[in-house]
Design a protein around this motif. Structure first.
Motif, mmCIF file in Angstrom:
data_model
loop_
_atom_site.group_PDB
_atom_site.id
_atom_site.type_symbol
_atom_site.label_atom_id
_atom_site.label_comp_id
_atom_site.label_asym_id
_atom_site.label_seq_id
_atom_site.Cartn_x
_atom_site.Cartn_y
_atom_site.Cartn_z
ATOM 1 N N THR A 179 0.837 -1.210 0.000
ATOM 2 C CA THR A 179 0.000 0.000 0.000
ATOM 3 C C THR A 179 0.868 1.254 0.000
ATOM 4 O O THR A 179 0.588 2.202 -0.749
ATOM 5 N N GLN A 180 1.918 1.250 0.815
ATOM 6 C CA GLN A 180 2.827 2.402 0.855
ATOM 7 C C GLN A 180 3.499 2.620 -0.489
ATOM 8 O O GLN A 180 3.615 3.756 -0.962
ATOM 9 N N GLU A 188 2.422 1.648 -3.458
ATOM 10 C CA GLU A 188 1.410 2.080 -4.432
ATOM 11 C C GLU A 188 1.121 3.570 -4.287
ATOM 12 O O GLU A 188 1.070 4.312 -5.282
ATOM 13 N N GLU A 189 0.936 4.031 -3.052
ATOM 14 C CA GLU A 189 0.678 5.450 -2.811
ATOM 15 C C GLU A 189 1.879 6.305 -3.219
ATOM 16 O O GLU A 189 1.720 7.402 -3.747
ATOM 17 N N CYS A 190 3.056 5.808 -2.975
ATOM 18 C CA CYS A 190 4.283 6.528 -3.340
ATOM 19 C C CYS A 190 4.390 6.690 -4.852
ATOM 20 O O CYS A 190 4.712 7.773 -5.341
ATOM 21 N N LYS A 238 2.126 9.297 -6.234
ATOM 22 C CA LYS A 238 2.597 10.660 -5.982
ATOM 23 C C LYS A 238 3.654 11.087 -7.000
ATOM 24 O O LYS A 238 4.177 12.193 -6.930
ATOM 25 N N ASP A 271 5.971 7.677 3.884
ATOM 26 C CA ASP A 271 4.972 7.602 4.954
ATOM 27 C C ASP A 271 5.706 7.013 6.170
ATOM 28 O O ASP A 271 5.623 5.806 6.422
#
Length: 187
Positions: free
Chosen positions: A114-115, A117-119, A122, A153
């Motif tokens: 998840t981290q 993917e979010e990175c 961005k 994060d």
């Protein structure tokens, strides 16, 4: 009547005043190896050896780390346990100061899916979306506090490191993982 107090000659100390007192207070501690209050935390190394002198001692060992490189970002020396803790990319390492290559512990701590993917959403590169361990401090006698970037994060965890050098403890406390915001940089 009360008897007068007798004093032997060794209990009579001379009275020291003025500049002589200052000299006395600055020189006497050095005679006994006490130094000044600031000398215990001197910024100078206790021992200096050149690279050649280290090799000549024949006690130099090389820690190569995992395939692909170590990428160290922080170090913590624990002289009481004879250990060197290394915070690196997606991992923590615990090295013995006596035999660096022989006995070492490793904790893999990559960013979660998840981290990552979010990175990537961005606009960051895949290589930037790793968990770079930036903070590594002694929390108490048995644990370390480690914080990593967590793919922008930040996240912190407590690492069980044991109390004595004989204890071969080096594990992450999975139930004590928390946000690292305010404790660890994002990049």
């Amino acid at each position: 009547m009360a008897e007068p107090v007798r004093r032997s000659s060794w209990t009579r100390l001379p009275v020291i005043r003025g500049p002589l007192l200052v000299l006395f207070l600055t020189v006497v501690p050095h005679w006994f190896g006490l130094g000044s209050a600031g000398s215990a935390r001197s910024s100078h190394p206790r021992l200096r050896l050149t690279h050649k002198e280290l090799w000549d001692l024949n006690r130099t060992e090389v820690f190569h780390g995992p395939p692909g490189g170590l990428h160290p970002s922080t170090l913590l020396l624990d002289e009481a346990q004879d250990r060197l803790f290394i915070g690196a990319k997606d991992a923590l390492h615990s090295l013995s100061l006596e035999h660096v290559s022989a006995s070492h512990g490793e904790i893999r701590w990559p960013s979660t899916a998840t981290q990552v993917e979010e990175c990537l959403m961005k606009g960051r590169e895949k290589s930037e979306c790793a968990n770079y361990i930036k903070v590594l401090q002694r929390y108490n006698r048995t644990h370390l506090l480690a914080c990593g970037t967590g793919a922008f994060d930040p996240v912190c965890a407590y690492i069980g490191a044991g109390r004595w050098s004989e204890e071969a403890v080096f594990k992450m406390e999975a139930d004590h993982i928390e946000s690292g915001r305010g404790r660890c940089p994002f990049d």
